[in-house]
Every structure is written in structure tokens, then in C-alpha cells.
Design an enzyme around this catalytic site. Structure first.
Site, short mmCIF file in Angstrom:
data_model
loop_
_atom_site.label_atom_id
_atom_site.label_comp_id
_atom_site.label_asym_id
_atom_site.label_seq_id
_atom_site.Cartn_x
_atom_site.Cartn_y
_atom_site.Cartn_z
N CYS A 178 -44.63 81.19 78.38
CA CYS A 178 -45.68 80.82 79.32
C CYS A 178 -46.09 82.06 80.08
CB CYS A 178 -45.17 79.74 80.27
SG CYS A 178 -46.31 79.32 81.62
N CYS A 181 -53.33 82.68 77.25
CA CYS A 181 -52.50 81.51 77.58
C CYS A 181 -51.87 81.06 76.27
CB CYS A 181 -53.36 80.40 78.18
SG CYS A 181 -52.50 78.80 78.37
#
Length: 266
Positions: free
Chosen positions: A70, A177
Site C-alpha cells: 500500500c 496506487c
């Protein structure tokens, strides 16, 4: 060999699949946080607290390395996670691939969450690794959330909206992302312009997986027997791979060879 990966949701699938392809024999521990997701809107302190809990749940399974799958958690929690777990468990963060993207000369677009777009963190990466290269920061409203739910219509709408914000001359897109890597080909199709050179996409999954192996002194062995198991932790509880994960090739890959538990869609 056992590799753990953590994220609030299924954004970790891209790095998980990369590890699986490099070492089909590795056991995998996927530590998610459905009780606390999404992490993006949380304060850095709150996010770090959630990330530490998810990491410690994974660490209890004694992995050889832990990948923080992440970008947002890497930005805010990586120093704390390393202080807690290293040197016993190497912790590998996920950073947008701005440096290799800029090496191609650009123009470059960085697709990222609205919270990351324009942030001091991302601007610092651009300053350090893309000086002199034309860079456009593109906020992708709702894309990570749509990918998390495997909502096809919402994914198409979010990709189209971000493509509209991407200049025509862009030759390279950084997927800032981890969720976006699961819909990379949709992004490529939406951004590529007729008559232009093929669009280059830069994700982080492959580099992160390779770095995890380097940190534990292991080599890629893609020809190994696919005997690695999969353990899924949901906010610390052993459970099943979220059903939307099977909408993506990266998720389906985990169900081949050694069966992985999958959530009942009912």
C-alpha cells in the site's frame, strides 16, 4: 519460504501475484483490514495504528519478510513498522515507480489517489527523481474504491475521468496506487491515443516482490512446483480471500495449485 503482505484491502493482490510468479513454492500470508478500511482518509497516527495491528497479525505467522502492499501505508507507517519488526522480519515498502518512469524522458502522468496527488510526499519524489521531465499529477477519484469492490461500471467511469485529465502527449503513466495495477490494461486502453507510440505503464509490484527476495537472500525460481499455501487474515482473524478478489487474474492466480480459501459470495 514464507512471505507476508499487508494492506487495508485487495490492493496487495498485484504484489502477491508477483511473488507467486517468482516463487510458486512460497507460502503466502495476506493480512487485510476490512474492519478499518479504507486507510486513505485516516489521520497518519490512526493509519499507523491500524497498519501496526495488521503487520503484527502477519508477523505472528513467522514470515521471512513482510511487504507493505500500500502506497499510503508506506508513506505514513513504514518507519514505525521497521522499528517494530526489523531486523527479525525485513519490511519492504511500496513507492510509486517515478524514477524508472522519468528515465524514459516523459512526458509522464502519475495516477494516484486524490489524497496523494499534490502531497508533499509525491512532490518530493518528483523533485528527486523527475527533475526536468514533464510530469502531470492526475487525481483518480473513486478508482481505488471501485477496484476494491470490483464494480465494473464504477471502474470504467473512474478510469475515463482520470484519462480526461491526462494530457494527450503523455507516453508514460505511473500507477501510484497498488489497486490501479489490477486494472492496468483498462488504463492503457483509456489513455493511449491513436497514432501515438505505445503507452508505457509503471507499477511497483514486480520491483517490490524482487526486493523482498533480495532482502532474505533468495533467488527467483519461477519453475518451482506450485506448492505454496495461502493464509488470509482479516483484521487479525483467519478467514477467506474477499470474493471481489476473484474478479482479477491476480486473485484467481492464488486459487490455482494449492487451494486458497475464498469467501462465500452469499
Amino acid at each position: 519460504m514464507k512471505i507476508a503482505l499487508m494492506d487495508s484491502g485487495i490492493g496487495l493482490l498485484a504484489a502477491t501475484a508477483a511473488v507467486r510468479r517468482l516463487r510458486p513454492d512460497a507460502d503466502l500470508v495476506l493480512s487485510l483490514d476490512p474492519d478499518g478500511m479504507p486507510w486513505g482518509p485516516r489521520t497518519p497516527e490512526d493509519l499507523t495504528e491500524r497498519a501496526v495491528a495488521v503487520a503484527e497479525a502477519a508477523a505472528a505467522h513467522r514470515p521471512d519478510a513482510l511487504i507493505v502492499g500500500c502506497n499510503t501505508a508506506t508513506v505514513h507507517a513504514l518507519p514505525t513498522l521497521r522499528a517494530r519488526l526489523e531486523p527479525g522480519i525485513p519490511v519492504i515498502g511500496t513507492v510509486p515507480a517515478i524514477k524508472p518512469a522519468a528515465a524514459g524522458g516523459g512526458p509522464v502522468a502519475i495516477w494516484a489517489t486524490p489524497a496523494t496527488t499534490g502531497s508533499p510526499y509525491q512532490r518530493g519524489l518528483i523533485r528527486d527523481f523527475a527533475a526536468g521531465v514533464p510530469v502531470t499529477e492526475v487525481p483518480c477519484w473513486g478508482l481505488a474504491e471501485a477496484v476494491e469492490q470490483a464494480d465494473e461500471a464504477a471502474i470504467d467511469a473512474a478510469v475515463a475521468a482520470a484519462a480526461e485529465l491526462t494530457p494527450d502527449g503523455v507516453t508514460t503513466v505511473v500507477l501510484g496506487c497498488t489497486h490501479y495495477e489490477l486494472v492496468a490494461e483498462r488504463i492503457r486502453a483509456a489513455v493511449r491515443r491513436p497514432g501515438r507510440p505505445p503507452l508505457v505503464l509503471h507499477g511497483s509490484a514486480g520491483a517490490v516482490a524482487a526486493q523482498a527476495l533480495r532482502r532474505i537472500g533468495a533467488r527467483p525460481a519461477p519453475e518451482s512446483a506450485a506448492r505454496g499455501g495461502v493464509t488470509v487474515l482479516l483484521s487479525g482473524r483467519e478467514g477467506a480471500l474477499p470474493e471481489p478478489a476473484l474478479a482479477y487474474e491476480e486473485g484467481r492466480l492464488l486459487t490455482r495449485g494449492v487451494p486458497a480459501p475464498v469467501a462465500d459470495p452469499r
